[in-house]
Write an enzyme that holds these catalytic residues in place. Structure first.
Site, short mmCIF file in Angstrom:
data_model
loop_
_atom_site.label_atom_id
_atom_site.label_comp_id
_atom_site.label_asym_id
_atom_site.label_seq_id
_atom_site.Cartn_x
_atom_site.Cartn_y
_atom_site.Cartn_z
N TYR A 173 41.61 31.91 34.84
CA TYR A 173 41.34 31.07 36.01
C TYR A 173 40.19 31.52 36.91
O TYR A 173 39.39 30.70 37.34
CB TYR A 173 42.64 30.97 36.84
CG TYR A 173 42.47 30.29 38.18
CD1 TYR A 173 42.10 28.95 38.25
CD2 TYR A 173 42.66 30.99 39.37
CE1 TYR A 173 41.94 28.33 39.49
CE2 TYR A 173 42.50 30.37 40.60
CZ TYR A 173 42.13 29.04 40.65
OH TYR A 173 41.97 28.43 41.86
N ASN B 200 34.33 44.40 45.71
CA ASN B 200 35.28 43.42 45.16
C ASN B 200 36.45 44.22 44.60
O ASN B 200 36.26 45.08 43.75
CB ASN B 200 34.58 42.62 44.05
CG ASN B 200 35.55 41.72 43.28
OD1 ASN B 200 35.32 41.42 42.12
ND2 ASN B 200 36.61 41.27 43.90
N GLY B 201 37.64 43.92 45.09
CA GLY B 201 38.82 44.63 44.60
C GLY B 201 39.74 44.96 45.75
O GLY B 201 39.59 44.43 46.85
N GLY C 245 34.93 33.64 46.63
CA GLY C 245 35.24 33.90 48.03
C GLY C 245 34.53 32.92 48.93
O GLY C 245 33.31 32.76 48.80
N CYS D 190 36.56 38.37 45.95
CA CYS D 190 35.20 38.60 46.42
C CYS D 190 34.22 38.52 45.27
O CYS D 190 34.57 38.74 44.11
CB CYS D 190 35.07 39.99 47.04
SG CYS D 190 36.16 40.25 48.43
#
Ligand code: SF4
Length: 492
Positions: free
Chosen positions: A266, A120-121, A44, A18
């Site tokens: 990445y 996010n997580g 995302g 996210c």
């Protein structure tokens, strides 16, 4: 956690989950948030949402499945999100199916007014907490773990928003970077180990232009709205941004930072700077380390585009071997194409990648990629390079072998499907079909990040997907294992 294999355009990578973005005190807050989310699209692609707060204290929201551009290009949509503050979210589902009710920011009405949150997580005690809350009478509206922040705030005995949020954060385990909005402030928070990123930026403040504040997952989202980088939000820090400026609180004391090392390999966009370290240069340094560790004689270094490019550049420079774009990526494959059928999916990488025969034929090729997850794509790329006439194919990977799943907000296949969890180096080379295979060492990766190596007693980063060293407890996983064991015993 979703299985990566369910993703229609699966490219056999770990996927970032996210991106979050928030602004305070700016005209066109929703439009800026849409721009910020657009810069974070790589984090995302399944859904996007924005909640804005107008000057009368009313909240407005628009959420939808698909890309930011598909949801927020229409001026009428932006006009329906008035106000000088907004929060937004890009989603790549980790927990909960991709139903509209799971698309963030999530919103709830409390006694103190509206509250929107984007996360996010991934929470590692979400199932345990949810079970407890449901037993106590909580009614969940979604199946995403992020709703726990709202449900925990709802049962808090504190009245102030800040206190309720702290109360909720005390109960959760896992990785979270949050942006939240209520009638008095924009808030940002990072988990005590700071696993996922969150940065603070600002615009204005000159020639009578008021100061505006921005919170974003990555610095590349500050650039797009012309905000200057102020600082990273610290692990365990909560920032409260209102018209008097930015206030910081650290209710959980000083934790040990374990930022996700894979962001450098990445996930992050190469033009971002994470925790003070530029991503692009780091990827080149990883490539240099890789060449120092495992170079073999070759005629050409070829990146697997796009994510392998900076590491391949570093590798080629260090090894003194020409860098060539021996594989060309078709950027126009994606959701604009027809829905993939099995037949099209089986065409595999050819939709996305083509070999540049002139750069490959008759040559000893070193292919550089950032990771091997299940190995399915690597195998097809190697076949393609061989079919284009390569004399030898050597694969060099700019991450250590991914032997473990991520439970902290990255979409990964279960461990049994990770090639490196099931096979040794020699077997992997045979399966992928290369003449030789090498991964960067853990110490080499840490060296590329300016560390002397990996300090096993106190690693500077989260590297659990390479080591199995999970610094944050995996309560739900343990629960599952115990449940499965008890079921097993029950059936024996
Ligand atoms: Fe990042 Fe791997 Fe840690 Fe997940 S397990 S947070 S991908 S380093």
């Amino acid at each position: 956690m979703a299985d990566a294999s369910t993703h229609p355009w699966d490219d056999d990578k770990f996927h970032e989950e996210c991106g979050v973005f928030g602004v305070w005190n700016v005209s066109d807050a929703a439009a800026l948030t849409a721009l910020g989310l657009h810069a974070l699209q790589h984090r995302g692609q399944e859904a996007a949402g924005i909640v804005s707060l107008d000057e009368g204290g009313r909240f407005h929201s628009h959420r939808g499945r698909g890309l930011v551009g598909e949801n927020f290009s229409d001026a009428k949509v932006i006009a329906s999100l008035p106000g000088r503050a907004a929060v937004g979210h890009n989603r790549y589902a980790t927990t909960g199916e991709t139903a509209l009710r799971n698309v963030q920011p999530l919103f709830a009405d409390f006694e103190f007014g509206g509250f929107a949150v984007a996360h996010n997580g991934n929470l590692t005690n979400a199932h345990a907490l949810k079970r407890e809350l449901v037993r106590r009478g909580s009614l969940f509206q979604s199946t995403t773990d992020s709703e726990l922040f709202i449900q925990l705030m709802a049962i808090s005995l504190y009245s102030a928003v800040e206190e309720r949020l702290i109360d909720a954060l005390r109960r959760v385990q896992g990785a979270y970077s949050l942006v939240a909005l209520h009638n008095g402030a924009l808030m940002g928070a990072r988990d005590p180990m700071g696993v996922r990123p969150l940065v603070l930026g600002r615009t204005g403040g000159t020639e009578g232009v008021p100061v505006s504040w921005v919170l974003a997952s990555e610095t590349c989202a500050l650039e797009i709205v012309s905000a200057e980088f102020v600082r990273d939000i610290e692990p365990g820090e909560i920032v409260i941004i209102d018209d008097s400026g930015v206030r910081s609180i650290k209710p959980f004391g000083r934790g040990t930072s374990r930022f996700c090392i894979f962001e450098y390999i990445y996930f992050a966009r190469p033009d971002s700077v994470m925790e003070g370290i530029p991503v692009y240069e780091t990827r080149k340094r990883i490539g240099q380390e890789l060449a120092r560790e495992s170079h073999v004689p070759a005629d050409v270094v070829v990146p697997v585009p796009d994510s392998g490019v900076p590491a391949a550049m570093g590798y080629a420079t260090e090894a003194g071997v020409p860098f060539e774009l021996g594989i060309i990526r078709n950027h126009y494959v994606g959701r604009t194409f027809i829905e993939p059928t099995d037949q099209i999916r089986n065409l595999g990488v050819k939709l996305k990648h083509s070999a540049n025969r002139a750069m490959i034929e008759g040559k000893r090729v070193i292919l550089v990629d950032d990771s091997i997850v299940r190995g399915t794509t690597s195998k097809k790329i190697v076949e393609m390079v061989r079919a284009a006439g390569a004399k030898e194919v050597h694969m060099r990977i700019s991450s250590p072998p991914t032997t473990h799943s991520c439970y902290y907000g990255i979409d990964t296949p279960e461990r049994g499907k990770l090639l490196a969890a099931q096979h040794d180096l020699e077997e992997m080379a045979r399966i992928i079909g290369v003449d030789s295979l090498a991964f960067i060492s853990l110490d080499g990766l840490y060296r590329a990040l300016g560390q002397p190596g990996r300090d096993a007693a106190k690693p500077a980063y989260c590297d659990a997907c390479f080591t199995g060293d999970y610094a944050i407890p995996l309560t739900d996983t343990r629960d599952n294992t115990e449940r499965q064991l008890s079921l097993l015993h029950a059936t024996q």
